[in-house]
Motif scaffolding. Structure first.
Motif, short mmCIF file in Angstrom:
data_model
loop_
_atom_site.label_atom_id
_atom_site.label_comp_id
_atom_site.label_asym_id
_atom_site.label_seq_id
_atom_site.Cartn_x
_atom_site.Cartn_y
_atom_site.Cartn_z
N SER A 21 54.89 67.27 65.65
CA SER A 21 53.61 66.08 65.94
C SER A 21 52.43 66.68 65.56
O SER A 21 52.09 68.04 66.13
N THR A 23 48.50 65.22 66.94
CA THR A 23 47.83 64.16 67.45
C THR A 23 46.34 64.52 67.10
O THR A 23 45.83 65.62 67.41
N SER A 71 55.61 61.18 58.30
CA SER A 71 55.34 59.75 58.69
C SER A 71 54.02 59.69 59.66
O SER A 71 53.59 60.96 60.04
N ARG A 72 53.68 58.58 59.95
CA ARG A 72 52.44 58.38 60.94
C ARG A 72 52.57 57.18 61.79
O ARG A 72 53.17 56.24 61.25
N ASP A 73 51.98 57.42 62.94
CA ASP A 73 51.82 56.22 63.79
C ASP A 73 50.31 56.06 64.10
O ASP A 73 49.88 56.84 64.88
N ASN A 74 49.85 55.05 63.50
CA ASN A 74 48.17 55.18 63.64
C ASN A 74 47.99 54.65 65.00
O ASN A 74 46.88 55.07 65.45
N LYS A 76 49.20 55.70 67.70
CA LYS A 76 49.12 57.07 68.47
C LYS A 76 48.50 57.98 67.94
O LYS A 76 48.20 59.08 68.56
N THR A 78 48.85 59.85 65.39
CA THR A 78 49.75 60.95 65.31
C THR A 78 50.45 61.02 63.80
O THR A 78 50.80 59.84 63.50
N TYR A 80 53.56 62.95 61.92
CA TYR A 80 54.95 63.63 62.26
C TYR A 80 55.59 64.51 61.16
O TYR A 80 55.16 63.96 59.74
#
Length: 129
Positions: A21, A23, A71-74, A76, A78, A80
């Motif tokens: 991860s 961040t 991949s990405r979690d906007n 958060k 973050t 990955y």
């Protein structure tokens, strides 16, 4: 101040999986490009994968294609890197990086790290045989 902090590195046996991860804080996630690079002991930095946010374009190094997924979690802040079917040659310090620019594939392949504006400090991945 833009900061990228990687986590998730460690020791894994060949054939195993590991997830990294990264961040970000600050204006990191205004960046157009998020990516992962790696550097093995005694070797030069190597391109792993990049993602163009919003468009969804991704590039992968041939050596990791089909095994690694970015991949990405906007929400958060973050990004990955899921690494499957790991090999001893995947052993390296893995760095995440961000850029306000997007380049064609050849740039990432031949000039790894070129144009990346922000870097994390890296996380060590060790794959035992």
């Amino acid at each position: 101040q833009v900061q990228l902090v990687e986590s998730g590195g460690g020791l894994v046996q060949a054939g195993g999986s590991l997830g990294l991860s990264c961040t970000g804080s600050g204006r990191t996630f205004d960046s157009t490009t998020l990516g992962w690079f790696r550097q093995a002991p005694g070797k030069e930095r190597e391109f792993v994968t990049v993602m163009r946010w919003g468009v969804g374009d991704t590039y992968y190094a041939d050596s990791v294609k089909g095994r690694f997924t970015i991949s990405r979690d906007n929400a958060k802040n973050t990004v990955y890197l899921q690494m499957n079917s790991l090999k001893p040659e995947d052993t390296a310090v893995y760095y995440c990086a961000a850029s306000v620019s997007w380049y064609n594939r050849d740039v990432y392949y031949t000039r790894p790290g070129y144009g990346m504006d922000y870097w994390g400090k890296g996380t060590l991945v060790t794959v035992s045989s």
